[in-house]
Design a protein around this motif. Sequence first.
Motif, short mmCIF file in Angstrom:
data_model
loop_
_atom_site.label_atom_id
_atom_site.label_comp_id
_atom_site.label_asym_id
_atom_site.label_seq_id
_atom_site.Cartn_x
_atom_site.Cartn_y
_atom_site.Cartn_z
N LEU A 96 -55.14 -0.93 -36.97
CA LEU A 96 -55.84 -2.21 -37.00
C LEU A 96 -56.75 -2.31 -38.21
O LEU A 96 -57.36 -1.33 -38.63
N CYS A 97 -56.82 -3.51 -38.75
CA CYS A 97 -57.66 -3.78 -39.91
C CYS A 97 -58.47 -5.04 -39.62
O CYS A 97 -57.93 -6.03 -39.12
N TYR A 98 -59.78 -4.99 -39.94
CA TYR A 98 -60.66 -6.13 -39.71
C TYR A 98 -61.47 -6.44 -40.97
O TYR A 98 -61.78 -5.55 -41.77
N PHE A 99 -61.83 -7.71 -41.11
CA PHE A 99 -62.76 -8.17 -42.15
C PHE A 99 -62.26 -7.85 -43.57
O PHE A 99 -63.06 -7.68 -44.50
N VAL A 109 -33.55 1.03 -34.84
CA VAL A 109 -33.43 1.13 -36.31
C VAL A 109 -34.83 1.40 -36.85
O VAL A 109 -35.77 0.68 -36.53
N SER A 110 -34.94 2.43 -37.66
CA SER A 110 -36.24 2.74 -38.26
C SER A 110 -36.65 1.63 -39.21
O SER A 110 -35.81 0.95 -39.79
N LYS A 111 -37.96 1.47 -39.40
CA LYS A 111 -38.44 0.43 -40.30
C LYS A 111 -39.27 1.04 -41.42
O LYS A 111 -39.75 2.17 -41.32
N HIS A 112 -39.39 0.26 -42.49
CA HIS A 112 -40.32 0.66 -43.55
C HIS A 112 -41.71 0.67 -42.97
O HIS A 112 -42.13 -0.27 -42.30
N ALA A 113 -42.43 1.74 -43.18
CA ALA A 113 -43.79 1.83 -42.66
C ALA A 113 -44.57 2.83 -43.50
O ALA A 113 -44.02 3.81 -44.01
N LEU A 114 -45.84 2.57 -43.64
CA LEU A 114 -46.72 3.45 -44.38
C LEU A 114 -47.00 4.73 -43.60
O LEU A 114 -46.99 4.74 -42.37
N ASP A 115 -47.28 5.80 -44.31
CA ASP A 115 -47.91 6.94 -43.68
C ASP A 115 -49.28 6.48 -43.19
O ASP A 115 -49.98 5.73 -43.89
N PRO A 116 -49.71 6.89 -41.99
CA PRO A 116 -50.99 6.39 -41.47
C PRO A 116 -52.17 6.65 -42.39
O PRO A 116 -53.08 5.80 -42.48
N VAL A 117 -52.19 7.78 -43.07
CA VAL A 117 -53.30 8.07 -43.99
C VAL A 117 -53.26 7.11 -45.17
O VAL A 117 -54.30 6.62 -45.63
N ASP A 118 -52.06 6.78 -45.66
CA ASP A 118 -51.94 5.79 -46.73
C ASP A 118 -52.38 4.42 -46.26
O ASP A 118 -52.96 3.63 -47.03
N VAL A 167 -54.73 3.82 -44.14
CA VAL A 167 -56.19 3.83 -44.19
C VAL A 167 -56.66 3.45 -45.59
O VAL A 167 -57.54 2.59 -45.77
N GLY A 168 -56.05 4.06 -46.61
CA GLY A 168 -56.44 3.76 -47.99
C GLY A 168 -56.21 2.32 -48.36
O GLY A 168 -57.04 1.71 -49.05
N LEU A 169 -55.09 1.77 -47.92
CA LEU A 169 -54.77 0.38 -48.24
C LEU A 169 -55.81 -0.56 -47.63
O LEU A 169 -56.28 -1.50 -48.29
N VAL A 170 -56.18 -0.30 -46.38
CA VAL A 170 -57.18 -1.14 -45.70
C VAL A 170 -58.53 -1.05 -46.42
O VAL A 170 -59.18 -2.07 -46.69
N LEU A 171 -58.94 0.16 -46.75
CA LEU A 171 -60.23 0.34 -47.42
C LEU A 171 -60.23 -0.33 -48.79
O LEU A 171 -61.22 -0.94 -49.19
N ASP A 172 -59.11 -0.22 -49.51
CA ASP A 172 -59.03 -0.84 -50.84
C ASP A 172 -59.12 -2.36 -50.75
O ASP A 172 -59.54 -3.02 -51.72
N ALA A 173 -58.73 -2.92 -49.62
CA ALA A 173 -58.82 -4.37 -49.41
C ALA A 173 -60.16 -4.77 -48.81
O ALA A 173 -60.35 -5.92 -48.42
N GLY A 174 -61.10 -3.82 -48.75
CA GLY A 174 -62.42 -4.12 -48.23
C GLY A 174 -62.49 -4.23 -46.73
O GLY A 174 -63.45 -4.77 -46.19
N GLY A 175 -61.47 -3.72 -46.04
CA GLY A 175 -61.41 -3.86 -44.59
C GLY A 175 -61.97 -2.68 -43.83
O GLY A 175 -62.27 -1.63 -44.40
N ILE A 176 -62.11 -2.88 -42.53
CA ILE A 176 -62.51 -1.85 -41.60
C ILE A 176 -61.25 -1.36 -40.89
O ILE A 176 -60.47 -2.17 -40.36
N CYS A 177 -61.04 -0.04 -40.86
CA CYS A 177 -59.80 0.54 -40.35
C CYS A 177 -60.04 1.20 -39.00
O CYS A 177 -60.96 2.02 -38.85
N VAL A 178 -59.20 0.87 -38.01
CA VAL A 178 -59.32 1.38 -36.65
C VAL A 178 -57.92 1.76 -36.15
O VAL A 178 -56.99 0.97 -36.28
N MET A 228 -56.88 10.97 -40.51
CA MET A 228 -57.19 9.57 -40.79
C MET A 228 -58.71 9.37 -40.88
O MET A 228 -59.20 8.66 -41.76
N ALA A 229 -59.44 10.01 -39.99
CA ALA A 229 -60.91 9.93 -40.05
C ALA A 229 -61.42 10.53 -41.35
O ALA A 229 -62.32 9.98 -42.00
N GLY A 230 -60.82 11.64 -41.76
CA GLY A 230 -61.21 12.27 -43.01
C GLY A 230 -60.92 11.42 -44.23
O GLY A 230 -61.59 11.54 -45.26
#
Length: 281
Positions: free
Chosen positions: A81-84, A169-178, A180-191, A212-214
Amino acid sequence: MARHMPGIDLHTHSNRSDGTFEPAEIVRRAVERDLEVVALTDHDTTGGLEEAIETGRELGIEVVPGVEFSAEYEHTSVHVLCYFMDVGNAEFQAELTRLRDDRFRRGEMMVEKLKGLGLPISFERVREIASGGNIVRPHVAQAMVEAGVVDSEKEAFDLYIADGGPAHVSKHALDPVDAVGLVLDAGGICVLAHPGMWGAQTSVPEELIERMAGAGMQGLEVDHTDHAPDERAHYRALADRLGLIATGGSDCHGDRYDPIRLGTSVCDPRSYAALRELAGA
Protein backbone atom coordinates in the motif's frame (compact mmCIF):
# COMPACT_ATOMS: atom_id res chain seq x y z
CA MET A 1 -18.96 11.60 28.04
CA ALA A 2 -16.74 9.37 25.86
CA ARG A 3 -14.62 11.20 23.32
CA HIS A 4 -15.65 10.54 19.70
CA MET A 5 -13.07 8.46 17.85
CA PRO A 6 -13.03 9.15 14.10
CA GLY A 7 -13.61 6.21 11.77
CA ILE A 8 -10.61 5.80 9.46
CA ASP A 9 -10.59 3.11 6.74
CA LEU A 10 -7.28 3.05 4.84
CA HIS A 11 -7.93 0.18 2.41
CA THR A 12 -10.71 0.23 -0.20
CA HIS A 13 -11.13 -0.66 -3.87
CA SER A 14 -13.43 0.81 -6.51
CA ASN A 15 -14.41 -0.48 -9.93
CA ARG A 16 -11.25 1.08 -11.33
CA SER A 17 -9.69 -2.20 -10.21
CA ASP A 18 -11.54 -5.14 -8.60
CA GLY A 19 -14.21 -3.38 -6.53
CA THR A 20 -17.82 -3.01 -7.63
CA PHE A 21 -18.55 0.62 -6.62
CA GLU A 22 -17.67 3.79 -8.47
CA PRO A 23 -15.05 5.85 -6.56
CA ALA A 24 -17.71 8.41 -5.63
CA GLU A 25 -19.95 5.64 -4.28
CA ILE A 26 -17.16 4.45 -1.97
CA VAL A 27 -17.00 7.96 -0.51
CA ARG A 28 -20.77 8.33 -0.20
CA ARG A 29 -21.04 5.03 1.62
CA ALA A 30 -18.14 6.01 3.88
CA VAL A 31 -20.17 9.03 4.99
CA GLU A 32 -23.21 6.82 5.63
CA ARG A 33 -21.04 4.60 7.84
CA ASP A 34 -19.79 7.54 9.91
CA LEU A 35 -16.23 7.38 8.58
CA GLU A 36 -14.28 10.61 8.64
CA VAL A 37 -11.33 9.39 6.56
CA VAL A 38 -11.23 6.86 3.73
CA ALA A 39 -8.34 5.90 1.46
CA LEU A 40 -8.93 4.70 -2.09
CA THR A 41 -6.25 2.09 -2.81
CA ASP A 42 -7.07 0.49 -6.14
CA HIS A 43 -4.73 -2.13 -7.54
CA ASP A 44 -2.05 -0.58 -9.75
CA THR A 45 -4.03 2.50 -10.75
CA THR A 46 -4.72 6.01 -9.49
CA GLY A 47 -7.52 6.45 -12.01
CA GLY A 48 -10.30 6.83 -9.45
CA LEU A 49 -8.58 9.28 -7.12
CA GLU A 50 -9.73 12.55 -8.70
CA GLU A 51 -13.39 11.50 -8.57
CA ALA A 52 -13.09 10.23 -4.99
CA ILE A 53 -11.27 13.32 -3.72
CA GLU A 54 -13.75 15.68 -5.36
CA THR A 55 -16.67 13.77 -3.83
CA GLY A 56 -14.93 13.93 -0.47
CA ARG A 57 -14.68 17.71 -0.74
CA GLU A 58 -18.39 17.93 -1.53
CA LEU A 59 -19.41 15.70 1.38
CA GLY A 60 -16.88 16.83 3.97
CA ILE A 61 -14.91 13.60 4.31
CA GLU A 62 -11.15 13.31 3.96
CA VAL A 63 -10.06 11.09 1.07
CA VAL A 64 -6.49 9.83 1.22
CA PRO A 65 -4.82 9.27 -2.16
CA GLY A 66 -3.52 5.74 -2.34
CA VAL A 67 -2.74 2.73 -4.48
CA GLU A 68 -2.06 -0.96 -3.84
CA PHE A 69 1.03 -2.04 -5.74
CA SER A 70 1.55 -5.54 -7.07
CA ALA A 71 4.82 -7.03 -5.88
CA GLU A 72 6.03 -10.61 -5.87
CA TYR A 73 8.27 -12.71 -3.65
CA GLU A 74 9.11 -16.37 -4.30
CA HIS A 75 6.53 -16.48 -7.12
CA THR A 76 3.75 -15.34 -4.77
CA SER A 77 1.95 -11.99 -4.68
CA VAL A 78 2.80 -9.42 -2.03
CA HIS A 79 0.62 -6.30 -1.86
CA VAL A 80 2.16 -2.96 -0.97
CA LEU A 81 0.00 0.00 0.00
CA CYS A 82 1.08 3.54 -0.79
CA TYR A 83 -0.42 6.74 0.63
CA PHE A 84 0.03 10.49 0.11
CA MET A 85 2.32 10.01 -2.92
CA ASP A 86 2.95 12.50 -5.70
CA VAL A 87 0.41 11.12 -8.16
CA GLY A 88 2.18 12.87 -11.03
CA ASN A 89 5.58 11.30 -10.35
CA ALA A 90 6.74 10.00 -13.75
CA GLU A 91 8.53 6.86 -12.58
CA PHE A 92 5.62 5.98 -10.28
CA GLN A 93 3.07 6.28 -13.10
CA ALA A 94 5.34 4.44 -15.56
CA GLU A 95 5.43 1.44 -13.24
CA LEU A 96 1.65 1.53 -12.82
CA THR A 97 1.29 1.57 -16.61
CA ARG A 98 3.59 -1.46 -16.93
CA LEU A 99 1.56 -3.29 -14.31
CA ARG A 100 -1.77 -2.50 -16.01
CA ASP A 101 -0.51 -3.48 -19.47
CA ASP A 102 0.74 -6.76 -18.06
CA ARG A 103 -2.59 -7.39 -16.32
CA PHE A 104 -4.38 -7.07 -19.68
CA ARG A 105 -2.14 -9.66 -21.36
CA ARG A 106 -2.30 -11.84 -18.25
CA GLY A 107 -6.10 -11.85 -18.48
CA GLU A 108 -5.90 -12.95 -22.11
CA MET A 109 -3.51 -15.77 -21.25
CA MET A 110 -5.66 -16.97 -18.35
CA VAL A 111 -8.67 -17.19 -20.63
CA GLU A 112 -6.56 -19.08 -23.18
CA LYS A 113 -5.57 -21.56 -20.48
CA LEU A 114 -9.16 -21.96 -19.33
CA LYS A 115 -10.28 -22.60 -22.89
CA GLY A 116 -7.50 -25.19 -23.18
CA LEU A 117 -9.06 -26.91 -20.17
CA GLY A 118 -12.34 -27.07 -22.05
CA LEU A 119 -14.06 -24.18 -20.26
CA PRO A 120 -16.22 -21.78 -22.35
CA ILE A 121 -14.78 -18.47 -21.14
CA SER A 122 -14.76 -15.31 -23.27
CA PHE A 123 -12.10 -12.63 -22.90
CA GLU A 124 -14.56 -10.18 -24.43
CA ARG A 125 -16.82 -10.79 -21.43
CA VAL A 126 -13.90 -10.32 -19.04
CA ARG A 127 -13.23 -6.92 -20.63
CA GLU A 128 -16.90 -5.98 -20.31
CA ILE A 129 -16.87 -6.89 -16.62
CA ALA A 130 -13.78 -4.72 -16.12
CA SER A 131 -15.68 -1.78 -17.70
CA GLY A 132 -12.54 -0.28 -19.17
CA GLY A 133 -10.63 -0.50 -15.89
CA ASN A 134 -7.79 -2.67 -14.72
CA ILE A 135 -8.27 -6.35 -15.60
CA VAL A 136 -7.76 -8.43 -12.46
CA ARG A 137 -8.39 -12.04 -11.51
CA PRO A 138 -11.83 -11.42 -9.92
CA HIS A 139 -13.04 -10.27 -13.35
CA VAL A 140 -11.99 -13.64 -14.80
CA ALA A 141 -13.61 -15.39 -11.84
CA GLN A 142 -16.88 -13.50 -12.39
CA ALA A 143 -16.89 -14.55 -16.04
CA MET A 144 -16.40 -18.16 -14.96
CA VAL A 145 -19.39 -17.95 -12.60
CA GLU A 146 -21.53 -16.41 -15.34
CA ALA A 147 -20.51 -19.19 -17.73
CA GLY A 148 -21.64 -21.77 -15.18
CA VAL A 149 -18.29 -23.53 -14.87
CA VAL A 150 -17.98 -22.76 -11.15
CA ASP A 151 -20.50 -21.86 -8.46
CA SER A 152 -18.57 -18.97 -6.94
CA GLU A 153 -15.61 -16.69 -7.48
CA LYS A 154 -13.89 -18.42 -4.56
CA GLU A 155 -14.27 -21.74 -6.34
CA ALA A 156 -12.79 -20.19 -9.50
CA PHE A 157 -9.71 -19.19 -7.50
CA ASP A 158 -9.46 -22.43 -5.53
CA LEU A 159 -9.78 -24.70 -8.56
CA TYR A 160 -8.22 -22.71 -11.38
CA ILE A 161 -6.71 -19.23 -11.08
CA ALA A 162 -5.09 -18.92 -7.65
CA ASP A 163 -1.28 -18.83 -7.52
CA GLY A 164 -0.12 -22.24 -8.76
CA GLY A 165 -3.52 -23.19 -10.20
CA PRO A 166 -3.89 -24.81 -13.64
CA ALA A 167 -4.96 -21.55 -15.28
CA HIS A 168 -2.76 -19.21 -13.25
CA VAL A 169 -0.45 -16.87 -15.14
CA SER A 170 2.35 -14.99 -13.41
CA LYS A 171 2.34 -11.22 -13.75
CA HIS A 172 4.95 -8.52 -13.97
CA ALA A 173 5.54 -7.37 -10.42
CA LEU A 174 8.19 -5.54 -8.48
CA ASP A 175 10.33 -7.12 -5.83
CA PRO A 176 8.73 -5.89 -2.57
CA VAL A 177 11.91 -4.09 -1.49
CA ASP A 178 12.04 -2.32 -4.86
CA ALA A 179 8.38 -1.36 -4.39
CA VAL A 180 9.32 0.33 -1.12
CA GLY A 181 11.93 2.41 -2.96
CA LEU A 182 9.51 3.39 -5.69
CA VAL A 183 6.92 4.57 -3.15
CA LEU A 184 9.48 6.56 -1.18
CA ASP A 185 10.88 8.15 -4.35
CA ALA A 186 7.35 9.34 -5.16
CA GLY A 187 7.09 10.96 -1.73
CA GLY A 188 4.65 8.34 -0.48
CA ILE A 189 4.14 6.42 2.73
CA CYS A 190 4.69 2.66 2.30
CA VAL A 191 2.69 0.03 4.22
CA LEU A 192 2.64 -3.74 3.76
CA ALA A 193 -0.94 -4.89 3.21
CA HIS A 194 -2.52 -7.81 5.14
CA PRO A 195 0.69 -9.64 6.12
CA GLY A 196 -1.41 -12.57 7.34
CA MET A 197 -2.54 -13.30 3.78
CA TRP A 198 0.08 -14.68 1.39
CA GLY A 199 -0.97 -17.07 -1.36
CA ALA A 200 -1.44 -20.59 -0.05
CA GLN A 201 0.82 -19.77 2.88
CA THR A 202 -0.40 -18.36 6.16
CA SER A 203 1.64 -15.17 6.20
CA VAL A 204 4.24 -13.04 4.47
CA PRO A 205 7.69 -14.26 5.63
CA GLU A 206 8.90 -12.11 8.49
CA GLU A 207 12.40 -11.92 7.07
CA LEU A 208 10.88 -10.14 4.07
CA ILE A 209 8.95 -7.76 6.33
CA GLU A 210 12.20 -7.01 8.15
CA ARG A 211 14.00 -6.29 4.87
CA MET A 212 11.19 -4.01 3.71
CA ALA A 213 11.32 -2.16 7.04
CA GLY A 214 15.07 -1.84 6.64
CA ALA A 215 14.53 -0.32 3.18
CA GLY A 216 12.33 2.41 4.65
CA MET A 217 8.82 0.97 4.81
CA GLN A 218 6.88 2.93 7.40
CA GLY A 219 3.84 0.82 8.26
CA LEU A 220 2.26 -2.61 8.63
CA GLU A 221 -1.46 -3.25 8.11
CA VAL A 222 -2.34 -4.87 11.42
CA ASP A 223 -6.09 -4.35 11.67
CA HIS A 224 -7.44 -6.05 8.54
CA THR A 225 -10.83 -7.69 8.18
CA ASP A 226 -9.29 -11.11 7.51
CA HIS A 227 -6.82 -10.97 10.41
CA ALA A 228 -7.99 -12.94 13.43
CA PRO A 229 -7.48 -11.38 16.88
CA ASP A 230 -4.35 -13.44 17.55
CA GLU A 231 -2.90 -12.37 14.19
CA ARG A 232 -3.59 -8.73 14.98
CA ALA A 233 -1.81 -9.09 18.31
CA HIS A 234 1.14 -10.77 16.62
CA TYR A 235 1.51 -8.14 13.91
CA ARG A 236 1.06 -5.29 16.37
CA ALA A 237 3.98 -6.67 18.35
CA LEU A 238 6.00 -7.07 15.15
CA ALA A 239 5.24 -3.50 14.12
CA ASP A 240 6.39 -2.29 17.54
CA ARG A 241 9.60 -4.31 17.26
CA LEU A 242 10.41 -2.96 13.80
CA GLY A 243 9.37 0.62 14.52
CA LEU A 244 6.47 0.48 12.05
CA ILE A 245 3.11 2.26 12.31
CA ALA A 246 0.28 -0.23 12.84
CA THR A 247 -2.43 0.70 10.32
CA GLY A 248 -5.87 -0.66 9.56
CA GLY A 249 -8.46 -0.96 6.82
CA SER A 250 -11.36 -3.08 5.67
CA ASP A 251 -10.10 -4.03 2.19
CA CYS A 252 -13.59 -3.25 0.93
CA HIS A 253 -14.34 -4.43 -2.63
CA GLY A 254 -17.92 -3.19 -2.71
CA ASP A 255 -20.28 -6.15 -2.69
CA ARG A 256 -18.02 -8.46 -4.70
CA TYR A 257 -17.08 -11.00 -2.03
CA ASP A 258 -19.33 -10.67 0.98
CA PRO A 259 -21.45 -8.13 2.82
CA ILE A 260 -19.94 -4.69 2.30
CA ARG A 261 -16.85 -4.43 4.48
CA LEU A 262 -16.41 -0.67 4.44
CA GLY A 263 -15.59 0.54 7.94
CA THR A 264 -15.59 -2.94 9.49
CA SER A 265 -11.86 -2.72 10.20
CA VAL A 266 -10.33 0.68 10.83
CA CYS A 267 -7.10 2.47 11.67
CA ASP A 268 -6.31 3.85 15.12
CA PRO A 269 -6.48 7.67 14.94
CA ARG A 270 -3.04 7.92 16.55
CA SER A 271 -1.56 5.74 13.83
CA TYR A 272 -3.23 7.83 11.17
CA ALA A 273 -1.90 11.03 12.75
CA ALA A 274 1.59 9.49 12.63
CA LEU A 275 1.17 8.66 8.93
CA ARG A 276 0.05 12.21 8.16
CA GLU A 277 2.98 13.64 10.07
CA LEU A 278 5.44 11.49 8.11
CA ALA A 279 3.79 12.57 4.87
CA GLY A 280 3.76 16.25 5.85
CA ALA A 281 0.05 16.25 5.08
